[in-house]
Design a protein around this motif. Structure first.
Motif, PDB file in Angstrom:
ATOM      1  N   TYR A 408      78.843  92.124  45.102  1.00 49.57           N
ATOM      2  CA  TYR A 408      79.262  92.871  46.224  1.00 49.57           C
ATOM      3  C   TYR A 408      79.594  93.524  47.487  1.00 49.57           C
ATOM      4  CZ  TYR A 408      82.791  97.112  46.142  1.00 49.57           C
ATOM      5  OH  TYR A 408      83.840  97.561  46.489  1.00 49.57           O
ATOM      6  N   ARG A 417      87.654  91.724  45.523  1.00 49.61           N
ATOM      7  CA  ARG A 417      86.479  92.919  44.969  1.00 49.61           C
ATOM      8  C   ARG A 417      87.323  93.052  43.565  1.00 49.61           C
ATOM      9  NH1 ARG A 417      88.074  97.405  48.364  1.00 49.61           N
ATOM     10  NH2 ARG A 417      89.400  97.070  48.400  1.00 49.61           N
ATOM     11  N   ILE A 420      85.433  98.023  41.180  1.00 45.77           N
ATOM     12  CA  ILE A 420      85.015  99.173  41.992  1.00 45.77           C
ATOM     13  C   ILE A 420      85.309 100.237  41.671  1.00 45.77           C
ATOM     14  CG2 ILE A 420      85.667  97.769  44.162  1.00 45.77           C
ATOM     15  CD1 ILE A 420      88.180 100.427  44.756  1.00 45.77           C
ATOM     16  N   PRO A 430      80.181 102.200  44.411  1.00 48.82           N
ATOM     17  CA  PRO A 430      80.322 101.502  45.841  1.00 48.82           C
ATOM     18  C   PRO A 430      80.786 102.219  46.655  1.00 48.82           C
ATOM     19  CG  PRO A 430      81.523 100.849  44.052  1.00 48.82           C
ATOM     20  CD  PRO A 430      80.995 101.453  42.976  1.00 48.82           C
ATOM     21  N   ASP A 434      85.919 102.260  49.681  1.00 47.32           N
ATOM     22  CA  ASP A 434      86.637 101.435  48.749  1.00 47.32           C
ATOM     23  C   ASP A 434      87.411 102.323  47.906  1.00 47.32           C
ATOM     24  OD1 ASP A 434      85.407  99.479  50.007  1.00 47.32           O
ATOM     25  OD2 ASP A 434      83.825  99.119  48.704  1.00 47.32           O
ATOM     26  N   ASN A 444      90.155  96.657  40.535  1.00 47.01           N
ATOM     27  CA  ASN A 444      89.739  97.866  39.790  1.00 47.01           C
ATOM     28  C   ASN A 444      89.088  97.395  37.993  1.00 47.01           C
ATOM     29  OD1 ASN A 444      88.373 100.892  38.706  1.00 47.01           O
ATOM     30  ND2 ASN A 444      90.494 101.468  37.956  1.00 47.01           N
ATOM     31  N   PRO A 459      80.528  96.785  39.517  1.00 53.87           N
ATOM     32  CA  PRO A 459      81.360  96.596  41.092  1.00 53.87           C
ATOM     33  C   PRO A 459      80.872  94.540  41.436  1.00 53.87           C
ATOM     34  CG  PRO A 459      81.049  98.641  41.232  1.00 53.87           C
ATOM     35  CD  PRO A 459      80.185  97.734  40.463  1.00 53.87           C
TER      36      PRO A 459
END
Length: 541
Positions: A408, A417, A420, A430, A434, A444, A459
Motif C-alpha cells: 500500500y 488502491r 482502504i 491507512p 485516504d 474500498n 488495504p
C-alpha cells in the motif's frame, strides 16, 4: 606442490605469506576429456553422463602421437583458476571494506620457478574471489599465490586453486545468462533465468530442456551485510558466506525450491528459484551459479569448482498481505504476488486457481454453442479459431480474477488502491488523508468480492491487468459472445497499459512484459466483460 588435471588444491594462507604450485609437463601431456555437450544457450538437447563429461572416445589411438608432439614442442592450452573461499575479518569496528585480494602469479619459465611480488611475473589480483589464467604452454608451469599483509585484518585466507587442460575448473561470467526477479513478497521471492533455449515449442530440444532436472543453483545475501564483499565471484566463497543457498556443500537446502518453468514470453524453458526465509523490507543480491552444469561438483570433474553467473538486486515487500504464488494448475502462467492473509497463506494458490477455473466453466458452456469443428469457410474467422479464443480467454480471465498485489505504501503511479477502509494485517489503519475516497467502491473493495470475503487482505495496491489482453480476447473470439473493451482514451480502473520500454506497468499472462503504448489518463469507463462474466456464472448454476 603439484597440481593434477582437474584436481584442486586447497590451503590456508596467512597475510604476508606466499605459496608455490607447479603444473608438471606430464600433466600437460595427459588425456583430455570430451567437451561438454550442454553448454548454456545450446540448441541441442542437454545430455550428461554420471560425471557430466565423457572421456574423448578414440583419443587413446592417437594419444602417443600427441604426447610425442607435445614433448617435441607442440603447445597445449592450460587453464589455471583460483577461488578465495575464506578471507580475514577486520579488527576495526565499522570497517566495511574487504581485505586486500589474494594475488596470483604464473610463470612458464624454468628460470622463475617461484613467481611472486619480487620476481618478473605480473600480478593478477583475485578480484571478487576469482582469477583465471589461460595460455598455450609446452612445459612445466609455475604458480605463486601471495597474501598481502593488511594490519586491520586478522586471521587467514583460504583458497582453492586448480589446473586443467580441458576447461577452467572455476569460472565467473556475468554476461552469459541473466537472473531476473519475477516478484517478491515480505519473506520470499521468485526468480528465473533467461531463456535456456529458443528451440521450437513442442520440439524434442524444447521438451528435453523443459523436463531437465535443475541445472543451476543460486545464493542470496542481504545487501546491508558486507561479509560477502570480496568473495561474490567465487563459488566456494558464496557457499561459505551467503546467507541463503540453494545448495550448501553439494547438499540441497530447504531455503530455495529449484525447478524448471516455461512461464513467460515464448514459453521457452527457464530455471526457476523460489527463495524463502527472507526479511521484510530488505534488499538482497541474488547470485546465479552452477556446478559443472549441474548441482554436482568437486575434484575430477571438468568445471567442478563451480561457475558464478549473473547477479540481480531485489527487495522484499513490507506490508505482509501480498504473497507470491506460482506453478498453478489452471492459471499456469500466473507467477506474482497476490492479495493474501497470513492466516490462509497455505491455501492461497489453490483458492485463486479454483476460483478462476469456476469462472472458466461458464465461458466454456457459451463457447460450446459456437460451431468450432466445421469447415474453414463456415468458421467465424479465417484468422482465428476456437482454440485461439480459449487461450485468449484463459489469459484474460486469470489476469482479471487473480490481482497482482503491491504494498500500500508503494508510490508506483500505475497502481490502484484497494480496501482502504479495512485494517492492515498489523491492525493499523491507512493514513487519514485516504479516507476521502471511502465512497468510491473500487477503492474500498477488491475487484473480486470473494477476495474480501474469503481472504480479507486489508488495504493493498493492485497492478491492473493489461488492456491488450482484453483486445486479444475480442480479436480471437466469435462476435456472438459480444466481448468488448474500454476505449483507448481511458481503460478506467480495470486495465493498465504496457510500458514503452518493457517496464512492468500492468499485469499480464506473463511476467516479462514487452514494450507497448504509454499509459493513458484514467477515466471512469467500465468494461462489459464483467457483466458478461456474471451472466455466465448465473447460467452455469
Amino acid at each position: 606442490m603439484a597440481l593434477k588435471n582437474n584436481i584442486p588444491g586447497q590451503l590456508n594462507i596467512n597475510p604476508g605469506d606466499i605459496q608455490y604450485w607447479v603444473v608438471e609437463k606430464e600433466t600437460l601431456r595427459g588425456k583430455k576429456r570430451r567437451k561438454r555437450r550442454d553448454e548454456v544457450g545450446s540448441e541441442d538437447a542437454p545430455q550428461e553422463d554420471e560425471n557430466g563429461w565423457d572421456d574423448d572416445e578414440g583419443f587413446d589411438s592417437i594419444e602417443d602421437l600427441r604426447t610425442r608432439q607435445t614433448s617435441s614442442g607442440e603447445s597445449r592450452m592450460l587453464y589455471i583458476t583460483i577461488n578465495t573461499c575464506i578471507q580475514p575479518s577486520s579488527n576495526v569496528s565499522n570497517n566495511n571494506s574487504p581485505p586486500p585480494p589474494l594475488e596470483l602469479y604464473v610463470s612458464t619459465s624454468s628460470d622463475d620457478q617461484k613467481p611472486g611480488p619480487n620476481g618478473t611475473s605480473k600480478s593478477q589480483p583475485v578480484l571478487g574471489g576469482f582469477a583465471a589464467w589461460a595460455q598455450n604452454v609446452t612445459g612445466a608451469t609455475y604458480i605463486g599465490v601471495f597474501a598481502r599483509s593488511a594490519p586491520p585484518f586478522q586471521s587467514i585466507y583460504n583458497y582453492e586453486i586448480a589446473a586443467s587442460i580441458d576447461a577452467p575448473f572455476h569460472s565467473y561470467n556475468d554476461t552469459d545468462l541473466n537472473l531476473d526477479l519475477v516478484d517478491s513478497d515480505s519473506d520470499s521471492a521468485l526468480l528465473t533465468t533467461s531463456d535456456l533455449t529458443q528451440a521450437s515449442l513442442g520440439g524434442k530440444a524444447h521438451q528435453d530442456w523443459a523436463s531437465l532436472a535443475p541445472s543451476f543453483v543460486m545464493f542470496a545475501h542481504n545487501q546491508n551485510d558486507t561479509l560477502i564483499q570480496g568473495l561474490q565471484n567465487s563459488y566456494c566463497g558464496l557457499n561459505k558466506y551467503a546467507q541463503i543457498a540453494a545448495v550448501r556443500d553439494n547438499v540441497s537446502t530447504d531455503k530455495v525450491v529449484m525447478g524448471m518453468t516455461t512461464t513467460g514470453p515464448g514459453n521457452y524453458p527457464r530455471g526457476q528459484f523460489y527463495i524463502t526465509g527472507l526479511n521484510r523490507s530488505s534488499s538482497y543480491i541474488g547470485y546465479l551459479a552452477m556446478l559443472d552444469n549441474s548441482t554436482k561438483g568437486g575434484g575430477g570433474r571438468v568445471g567442478g569448482g563451480g561457475r558464478v553467473l549473473k547477479s540481480v538486486n531485489f527487495t522484499t515487500k513490507s506490508d505482509g498481505n501480498c504473497q507470491v504464488i506460482y506453478n498453478l494448475t489452471f492459471c499456469d502462467e500466473v507467477a506474482y504476488a497476490v492479495p493474501s492473509n497470513p492466516q490462509n497463506s497455505s491455501q492461497l494458490a489453490g483458492w485463486y486457481d479454483q476460483n478462476a477455473l469456476k469462472y472458466y466453466q461458464g465461458f466454456n458452456y457459451s463457447l460450446q454453442q459456437v460451431a468450432c469443428n466445421t469447415t474453414s469457410s463456415a468458421q467465424y474467422s479465417l484468422a482465428r479459431n476456437c482454440s485461439d479464443c480459449e487461450t485468449a480467454y484463459k489469459q484474460w480471465l486469470c489476469a482479471v480474477t487473480i490481482p497482482r498485489c503491491e504494498d500500500y505504501s508503494s508510490t508506483n503511479p500505475h497502481l490502484v488502491r484497494r480496501n482502504i477502509a479495512q485494517k492492515f494485517i498489523n491492525g493499523s489503519l491507512p493514513p487519514s488523508d485516504d479516507k476521502a475516497s471511502l465512497s468510491a467502491l473500487y477503492v474500498n473493495s477488491s475487484r473480486n468480492q470473494f477476495i474480501d470475503k474469503e481472504i480479507q487482505p486489508g488495504p493493498y495496491k493492485e497492478m491492473l491487468p493489461c488492456l491488450d489482453l482484453c483486445h486479444a480476447l475480442v480479436q480471437s473470439c466469435p462476435a456472438v459472445l459480444q466481448f468488448g473493451c474500454p476505449s483507448v482514451e481511458g481503460p478506467a480502473r480495470d486495465y493498465g497499459i504496457r510500458g514503452r520500454n518493457g517496464e512492468i506497468t500492468c499485469s499480464g499472462s506473463t511476467f516479462h512484459l514487452s514494450a507497448g503504448s504509454p499509459i493513458s489518463p484514467p477515466t471512469v469507463a467500465m468494461t462489459v466483460l464483467f457483466v458478461v462474466l456474471g451472466l455466465w456464472l448465473e447460467y452455469s448454476f
